[in-house]
Write an enzyme that holds these catalytic residues in place. Structure first.
Site, short mmCIF file in Angstrom:
data_model
loop_
_atom_site.label_atom_id
_atom_site.label_comp_id
_atom_site.label_asym_id
_atom_site.label_seq_id
_atom_site.Cartn_x
_atom_site.Cartn_y
_atom_site.Cartn_z
N ASP A 64 0.84 -1.19 0.00
CA ASP A 64 0.00 0.00 0.00
C ASP A 64 0.88 1.25 0.00
OD1 ASP A 64 0.93 -0.38 2.56
OD2 ASP A 64 -1.04 -0.52 3.51
N ASN A 133 -8.22 -1.48 13.94
CA ASN A 133 -9.62 -1.64 13.51
C ASN A 133 -9.76 -2.83 12.57
OD1 ASN A 133 -8.41 -0.73 11.20
ND2 ASN A 133 -9.61 1.15 11.00
N HIS A 135 -7.91 -3.38 9.86
CA HIS A 135 -7.57 -3.17 8.45
C HIS A 135 -6.38 -4.03 8.03
CE1 HIS A 135 -4.96 0.66 9.39
NE2 HIS A 135 -4.18 -0.41 9.33
N GLU A 140 -9.84 -0.55 4.89
CA GLU A 140 -10.49 -0.22 6.15
C GLU A 140 -11.78 -1.05 6.30
OE1 GLU A 140 -8.85 1.42 8.20
OE2 GLU A 140 -8.05 3.31 7.48
C1 F6R Z 1 1.26 -0.88 6.30
C2 F6R Z 1 -0.03 -1.53 6.36
C3 F6R Z 1 -0.92 -1.42 7.54
C4 F6R Z 1 -0.23 -1.87 8.83
C5 F6R Z 1 -1.16 -1.76 10.03
C6 F6R Z 1 -0.47 -2.06 11.32
O1 F6R Z 1 1.87 -1.11 5.05
O2 F6R Z 1 -0.39 -2.15 5.41
O3 F6R Z 1 -2.07 -2.21 7.33
O4 F6R Z 1 0.22 -3.19 8.69
O5 F6R Z 1 -1.68 -0.47 10.10
O6 F6R Z 1 0.47 -1.07 11.57
P1 F6R Z 1 1.51 -1.17 12.78
O7 F6R Z 1 2.43 -2.29 12.41
O8 F6R Z 1 2.23 0.16 12.76
O9 F6R Z 1 0.73 -1.42 13.99
#
Ligand code: F6R
Length: 243
Positions: A64, A133, A135, A140
């Site tokens: 992403d 959440n 995602h 989302e």
């Molecule tokens: C980042 C991504 C997000 C993260 C998620 C968890 O490329 O795809 O889905 O994996 O937000 O983020 P952290 O690891 O910072 O808790």
């Protein structure tokens, strides 16, 4: 896999990647960013320095990206992966693919990425984190399970959680461009990582609850080749029948 220490968490994840590259040296890897995999990338760089892993034929794609962000901003997924992995290992420049954060057309960029993934023969191994959440990537809650690469409004929570990348929430772009849930589910193998007590509730929902677009990560339950790496804090609310 539930690990006891931070070191075990990071190295267990890194070893999964090493095994994948040993099995298929020209693997197509999809890579997540965020706090969770930072240590894993450090271990991979260390293993590369110790000649335990060779990236010379590996192809990488980011999962992403922040839509609209300056592509040279260090807070972008491109900036993160360059700084933590790409600049330290023997990946060939031509084997590093990105989602463009400032394309002339967002719609065309999404199509280009889906076509690219197809042309590469699909993703062999996709690394994922999980948002609080639920995602996956920037998918989302509520995102269609049929979605391919698309642009999405980031929730307030996701922007708050990612404030660290941009020096404050107000600087975090309001949209993301992300592989869709279908794109993710089409990967031949998935590896989701979650650590810390603050992920325990969502991990429980994602793996003990129903498969639902309200909790995008719950789709991992129906992927036929998925490994989930947790530390004991993130796993602390899972029901025992999953162990
Ligand atoms: C980042 C991504 C997000 C993260 C998620 C968890 O490329 O795809 O889905 O994996 O937000 O983020 P952290 O690891 O910072 O808790």
């Amino acid at each position: 896999m539930i690990t006891d220490t931070k070191e075990a968490f990071d190295s267990t994840a890194a070893v999964e990647i090493v095994k994948q590259i040993e099995k298929k040296p020209n693997s197509v890897l999809g890579l997540a960013t965020g706090h969770t995999p930072k240590g894993m990338y450090e271990v991979l760089v260390q293993m590369y320095q110790e000649k335990k892993i060779d990236f010379s034929q590996v192809i990488v794609l980011n999962l992403d990206e922040y839509f609209g962000a300056d592509s040279d901003h260090p807070g972008t997924c491109k900036g993160y992966l360059t700084e933590r992995l790409y600049q330290h290992v023997n990946l060939k420049k031509e084997n590093i693919y990105y989602l463009n954060s400032q394309p002339a057309s967002g719609e065309e960029e999404c199509k280009r990425y889906d076509q690219l993934i197809n042309q590469l023969g699909g993703i062999d191994f996709l690394i994922l984190g999980i948002g609080k959440n639920g995602h996956l990537g920037f998918n989302e809650p509520g995102t269609s399970l049929e979605s391919q690469t698309h642009i999405i409004d980031l929730t307030d929570r996701s922007r708050t959680d990612n404030a660290w990348s941009f020096g404050g929430k107000e600087n975090v772009p309001t949209q993301g461009i992300t592989m869709g849930i279908k794109t993710i589910m089409n990967a031949k193998k998935l590896m989701m990582m979650a650590n810390g007590e603050n992920k325990a509730d969502i991990v429980e929902k994602a793996f003990n609850g129903p498969v639902t677009s309200d909790v995008p990560a719950s789709v991992l339950q129906i992927h036929n080749n998925a490994v989930v790496i947790l530390d004991k804090e993130a796993a602390s609310k899972l029901h025992n029948d999953l162990y």
